[in-house]
Design a protein around this motif. Sequence first.
Motif: not given
Length: 304
Positions: A201-206, A224-240, A243-247
């Motif tokens: 699965d996608y990893p948790q923020a920590d 690092s903290r801000e961009l991880v928080g941003f990506v975590q928020r994006l995964r809660e959205m209904d996107l096509f 982003p994965g961890v690689a992104e």
Amino acid sequence: MTKPLPDSIDATVSLLEGADYVADRSLATVLFLSLKMGRPLFLEGEAGVGKTEIAKVLAEALDRPLIRLQCYEGLDVASALYEWNYAAQMIEIRIREASGDTARDAMRSEIFSEDFLIRRPILQALEGAPGHAPVLLIDELDRTDEAFEAFLLEVLSDNQVTIPELGTIKAPEPPIVIITTNRTREIHDALKRRCLYHWVDYPQADRELAIVRRKAPRANEELSRELVGFVQRLREMDLFKSPGVAETIDWANALTELDAVALDPNHVADTLGVLLKYQDDIQRLQGAESRKILDEVRRDLSSS
């Protein structure tokens, strides 16, 4: 020299961490069991969550060869297992005919010998030397068809393959097999039953932050903290496509190249193409929406 297999779950965690792979305990457990029991490991999950990386890291950590079979639509046995070197066989036939050596049985046994066999990834993996068996990565199996799955059953069950002209070739020591799928289609139960299964699965923020620290060490801590928080928020959205961890890692490295020390709305807008791969998703995040998410992330970080 080949390193010994880990003898515990904790040792498996340490093995992966030593190769800069941050695994949760459930993944380390099923990987330990796969190695201990000699069973293939079937990894399923969204693209970019680190499934393929597990095989690469395992080969590096255990000092074993990595043999990768990249699956695709139309992949057949000849491309995955073996094929005959027809050009060399024809040359051999012409030479024998020119010399008058045309005994049919002798010629057949000669041209269908191992000297004319082109070994493809699966056969290469089965012929690994004892004590140095390779890691066989069968990547994105869901891109193939059911006929190819059926072919794999003999390989996964008995660690052997049958070549009509040569007979059965059995591995002196079974390879470590990692199978990945992005679940674009269901894989048949008969194949899954031969494997241990784990959903990546996608990893948790920590954990994602720990991954960024290892894979993008030049990134500023605040960034690092801000961009991880941003990506975590994006995964809660209904996107096509979330982003994965690689992104996430790519984004951290890209922002570092731009000398960013924290997320900035302009940097976000300019670099969304590193993080998102579909124009509809990028358009949705342009302007006010990305600023809103960034404000929420900063608010959460300041209160934590």
